[in-house]
Design a protein around this motif. Structure first.
Motif, PDB file in Angstrom:
ATOM      1  N   TYR A 163     -25.395  38.979  38.639  1.00 37.81           N
ATOM      2  CA  TYR A 163     -24.013  38.488  38.605  1.00 37.81           C
ATOM      3  C   TYR A 163     -23.347  38.697  39.960  1.00 37.81           C
ATOM      4  O   TYR A 163     -23.475  39.771  40.564  1.00 37.81           O
ATOM      5  CB  TYR A 163     -23.214  39.200  37.507  1.00 37.81           C
ATOM      6  N   SER A 164     -22.656  37.669  40.412  1.00 37.07           N
ATOM      7  CA  SER A 164     -21.914  37.773  41.672  1.00 37.07           C
ATOM      8  C   SER A 164     -20.691  38.674  41.466  1.00 37.07           C
ATOM      9  O   SER A 164     -20.268  38.902  40.332  1.00 37.07           O
ATOM     10  CB  SER A 164     -21.489  36.387  42.141  1.00 37.07           C
ATOM     11  N   PRO A 165     -20.114  39.194  42.557  1.00 36.04           N
ATOM     12  CA  PRO A 165     -19.010  40.158  42.420  1.00 36.04           C
ATOM     13  C   PRO A 165     -17.837  39.660  41.582  1.00 36.04           C
ATOM     14  O   PRO A 165     -17.342  40.368  40.697  1.00 36.04           O
ATOM     15  CB  PRO A 165     -18.600  40.421  43.871  1.00 36.04           C
ATOM     16  N   GLY A 166     -17.368  38.431  41.844  1.00 38.75           N
ATOM     17  CA  GLY A 166     -16.218  37.924  41.102  1.00 38.75           C
ATOM     18  C   GLY A 166     -16.533  37.641  39.650  1.00 38.75           C
ATOM     19  O   GLY A 166     -15.740  37.960  38.749  1.00 38.75           O
ATOM     20  N   ALA A 167     -17.696  37.052  39.389  1.00 33.95           N
ATOM     21  CA  ALA A 167     -18.078  36.744  38.009  1.00 33.95           C
ATOM     22  C   ALA A 167     -18.256  38.022  37.196  1.00 33.95           C
ATOM     23  O   ALA A 167     -17.821  38.094  36.035  1.00 33.95           O
ATOM     24  CB  ALA A 167     -19.367  35.922  37.997  1.00 33.95           C
ATOM     25  N   MET A 168     -18.874  39.029  37.781  1.00 28.95           N
ATOM     26  CA  MET A 168     -19.063  40.286  37.059  1.00 28.95           C
ATOM     27  C   MET A 168     -17.731  40.962  36.785  1.00 28.95           C
ATOM     28  O   MET A 168     -17.521  41.526  35.706  1.00 28.95           O
ATOM     29  CB  MET A 168     -19.978  41.225  37.847  1.00 28.95           C
ATOM     30  N   ALA A 169     -16.812  40.907  37.755  1.00 27.81           N
ATOM     31  CA  ALA A 169     -15.490  41.499  37.538  1.00 27.81           C
ATOM     32  C   ALA A 169     -14.766  40.799  36.393  1.00 27.81           C
ATOM     33  O   ALA A 169     -14.145  41.442  35.538  1.00 27.81           O
ATOM     34  CB  ALA A 169     -14.660  41.417  38.823  1.00 27.81           C
ATOM     35  N   LEU A 170     -14.843  39.465  36.340  1.00 30.73           N
ATOM     36  CA  LEU A 170     -14.182  38.722  35.267  1.00 30.73           C
ATOM     37  C   LEU A 170     -14.815  39.037  33.913  1.00 30.73           C
ATOM     38  O   LEU A 170     -14.105  39.272  32.924  1.00 30.73           O
ATOM     39  CB  LEU A 170     -14.252  37.217  35.535  1.00 30.73           C
ATOM     40  N   GLY A 171     -16.139  39.044  33.833  1.00 32.72           N
ATOM     41  CA  GLY A 171     -16.795  39.363  32.571  1.00 32.72           C
ATOM     42  C   GLY A 171     -16.455  40.763  32.106  1.00 32.72           C
ATOM     43  O   GLY A 171     -16.190  40.995  30.917  1.00 32.72           O
ATOM     44  N   ARG A 172     -16.436  41.695  33.029  1.00 32.99           N
ATOM     45  CA  ARG A 172     -16.089  43.078  32.691  1.00 32.99           C
ATOM     46  C   ARG A 172     -14.662  43.173  32.165  1.00 32.99           C
ATOM     47  O   ARG A 172     -14.410  43.804  31.137  1.00 32.99           O
ATOM     48  CB  ARG A 172     -16.254  43.961  33.931  1.00 32.99           C
ATOM     49  N   MET A 173     -13.719  42.540  32.860  1.00 26.44           N
ATOM     50  CA  MET A 173     -12.325  42.662  32.461  1.00 26.44           C
ATOM     51  C   MET A 173     -12.016  41.860  31.201  1.00 26.44           C
ATOM     52  O   MET A 173     -11.116  42.237  30.439  1.00 26.44           O
ATOM     53  CB  MET A 173     -11.409  42.236  33.604  1.00 26.44           C
ATOM     54  N   ALA A 174     -12.733  40.768  30.963  1.00 27.99           N
ATOM     55  CA  ALA A 174     -12.540  40.046  29.703  1.00 27.99           C
ATOM     56  C   ALA A 174     -12.953  40.927  28.530  1.00 27.99           C
ATOM     57  O   ALA A 174     -12.260  40.991  27.497  1.00 27.99           O
ATOM     58  CB  ALA A 174     -13.351  38.750  29.716  1.00 27.99           C
ATOM     59  N   ALA A 175     -14.077  41.622  28.676  1.00 26.03           N
ATOM     60  CA  ALA A 175     -14.519  42.539  27.624  1.00 26.03           C
ATOM     61  C   ALA A 175     -13.536  43.694  27.460  1.00 26.03           C
ATOM     62  O   ALA A 175     -13.203  44.094  26.332  1.00 26.03           O
ATOM     63  CB  ALA A 175     -15.912  43.075  27.954  1.00 26.03           C
ATOM     64  N   ALA A 176     -13.049  44.241  28.575  1.00 21.07           N
ATOM     65  CA  ALA A 176     -12.095  45.354  28.520  1.00 21.07           C
ATOM     66  C   ALA A 176     -10.788  44.918  27.868  1.00 21.07           C
ATOM     67  O   ALA A 176     -10.219  45.644  27.045  1.00 21.07           O
ATOM     68  CB  ALA A 176     -11.834  45.891  29.921  1.00 21.07           C
ATOM     69  N   SER A 177     -10.295  43.732  28.239  1.00 21.09           N
ATOM     70  CA  SER A 177      -9.038  43.244  27.670  1.00 21.09           C
ATOM     71  C   SER A 177      -9.161  43.032  26.167  1.00 21.09           C
ATOM     72  O   SER A 177      -8.231  43.336  25.402  1.00 21.09           O
ATOM     73  CB  SER A 177      -8.629  41.941  28.355  1.00 21.09           C
ATOM     74  N   ALA A 178     -10.299  42.496  25.732  1.00 23.06           N
ATOM     75  CA  ALA A 178     -10.509  42.296  24.298  1.00 23.06           C
ATOM     76  C   ALA A 178     -10.525  43.633  23.561  1.00 23.06           C
ATOM     77  O   ALA A 178      -9.905  43.789  22.500  1.00 23.06           O
ATOM     78  CB  ALA A 178     -11.819  41.544  24.069  1.00 23.06           C
ATOM     79  N   ALA A 179     -11.226  44.620  24.122  1.00 24.89           N
ATOM     80  CA  ALA A 179     -11.301  45.929  23.483  1.00 24.89           C
ATOM     81  C   ALA A 179      -9.933  46.614  23.451  1.00 24.89           C
ATOM     82  O   ALA A 179      -9.533  47.192  22.432  1.00 24.89           O
ATOM     83  CB  ALA A 179     -12.314  46.811  24.217  1.00 24.89           C
ATOM     84  N   LEU A 180      -9.202  46.548  24.563  1.00 23.73           N
ATOM     85  CA  LEU A 180      -7.878  47.174  24.617  1.00 23.73           C
ATOM     86  C   LEU A 180      -6.896  46.470  23.686  1.00 23.73           C
ATOM     87  O   LEU A 180      -6.067  47.118  23.046  1.00 23.73           O
ATOM     88  CB  LEU A 180      -7.352  47.167  26.057  1.00 23.73           C
ATOM     89  N   SER A 181      -6.974  45.143  23.613  1.00 18.37           N
ATOM     90  CA  SER A 181      -6.091  44.399  22.713  1.00 18.37           C
ATOM     91  C   SER A 181      -6.354  44.787  21.264  1.00 18.37           C
ATOM     92  O   SER A 181      -5.411  44.945  20.472  1.00 18.37           O
ATOM     93  CB  SER A 181      -6.282  42.897  22.902  1.00 18.37           C
ATOM     94  N   ALA A 182      -7.628  44.946  20.917  1.00 18.48           N
ATOM     95  CA  ALA A 182      -7.968  45.368  19.558  1.00 18.48           C
ATOM     96  C   ALA A 182      -7.422  46.763  19.280  1.00 18.48           C
ATOM     97  O   ALA A 182      -6.898  47.027  18.189  1.00 18.48           O
ATOM     98  CB  ALA A 182      -9.485  45.337  19.374  1.00 18.48           C
ATOM     99  N   PHE A 183      -7.521  47.640  20.259  1.00 21.16           N
ATOM    100  CA  PHE A 183      -7.013  49.005  20.078  1.00 21.16           C
ATOM    101  C   PHE A 183      -5.494  49.005  19.905  1.00 21.16           C
ATOM    102  O   PHE A 183      -4.960  49.685  19.020  1.00 21.16           O
ATOM    103  CB  PHE A 183      -7.404  49.869  21.274  1.00 21.16           C
TER     104      PHE A 183
END
Length: 333
Positions: A65-85
């Motif tokens: 994964y390129s730097p920007g794509a990996m950052a977006l995938g990581r933060m999309a997962a984090a945002s989903a988890a935090l929103s659920a919490f």
């Protein structure tokens, strides 16, 4: 890290310009008066481990994964988890107090405060992640972790230059010692093959981390840590959306382990790590929590050595020791 390193993921400073991590919200009871408990110690240990593992996870997933794509995938997962919490905890509060007046419920920040939280999220969860991901394509996880570990000194220096805090001899000596360590790392790297661009990107990550810490210090007086982390993560995710086409293309080509590694970075070091750190900070002093963060780079080195086979070079180990020594010396009372 994604520590990190933090970050969510981490770190307001007090009068001694000591940084802490995200979640340092003011509490009504002095932290010194609260007894040390095993749940708090366990939460601190879990957070340090998760933030240390983020450097290794970035190195692992960064092959696909390129730097920007990996950052977006990581933060999309984090945002989903935090929103659920956030949704879950809000539902629990409503069940416990079904007749509470609307005005007594926690309100979302607005206006300038919301704008500053968005800026914090873009810098911390967006810029920091992209810079660190790019750095770890060129340097190993141990090098990146130790270079990012100079952020507390940058916070302390900025506190003197921008916030008017007192310059101390300890800070001056700590800066000199830490940056001597940076020079040694840049000369040889943790595996004896340092890339100067990679070192510069890791230092840029530390600068963005320090900026986030200083801004966070001001904001945590106005908004609670969980809300700030959640909104900041959403802002960082939105800022990273230009990398969506690259992420979609790389998702189709990347092997499953790399994708799972990227999702791990979002759910565990980012979402779980920042929430656990907020729990710790509500029960410990800033000094004790900051001392715990000093364990993250050594843990990263051990994990990188064990899982990735990145064997530390003696000269770089000395540089890393100098970095941590300088940070500890400069930020202790």
């Amino acid at each position: 890290m994604t520590r990190a390193r933090t970050a969510s993921l981490a770190a307001p400073s007090r009068s001694d310009a000591r940084p802490a991590a995200a979640g340092d919200a003011p509490t009504g009871v002095p932290a010194d008066s609260r007894p040390r408990s095993w749940p708090t110690v366990a939460a601190a240990g879990i957070t340090v481990f998760l933030w240390a593992s983020a450097f290794v996870g970035i190195r692992f997933a960064g092959h696909d994964y390129s730097p920007g794509a990996m950052a977006l995938g990581r933060m999309a997962a984090a945002s989903a988890a935090l929103s659920a919490f956030v949704a879950l905890t809000a539902g629990v509060r409503r069940e416990r107090a079904p007749h509470a007046a609307p005005g007594r419920r926690a309100a979302l920040p607005r206006g300038g405060t919301l704008g500053l939280i968005a800026l914090w999220g873009v810098a911390w969860f967006g810029g920091y992640n992209v810079a660190l991901n790019a750095a770890e394509r060129l340097v190993d996880a141990g090098t990146a972790a130790l270079l990012v570990a100079i952020a507390p000194i940058l916070v302390a220096v900025a506190a003197v230059a921008v916030l008017g805090e007192r310059l101390t001899g300890r800070l001056g000596v700590g800066v000199v010692v830490a940056f001597a360590g940076v020079a040694l790392i840049a000369a040889g790297g943790f595996t004896g093959q340092a890339d100067k661009v990679g070192v510069a990107l890791a230092v840029l990550s530390a600068v963005l981390y320090a900026f986030g810490v200083l801004l966070q210090k001001r904001l945590l007086a106005r908004v609670d840590a969980v809300t700030m982390t959640w909104l900041g993560a959403l802002a960082g995710t939105v800022a990273l959306l230009p990398f969506a086409p690259a992420l979609v293309a790389e998702l189709a080509a990347a092997p499953a382990p790399a994708t799972l590694g990227m999702l791990y970075l979002g759910v565990f070091p980012t979402a779980v790590g920042f929430l656990a750190w907020g729990y710790v900070l509500s029960r410990w002093t800033a000094g004790r929590t900051t001392a715990a963060t000093y364990l993250s780079p050594p843990v990263t080195v051990l994990l990188s050595w064990t899982l990735l086979g990145e064997v530390p070079a003696p000269l770089a180990l000395l540089g890393g020791a100098l970095c941590l020594t300088g940070v500890v010396f400069a930020t202790r009372r």
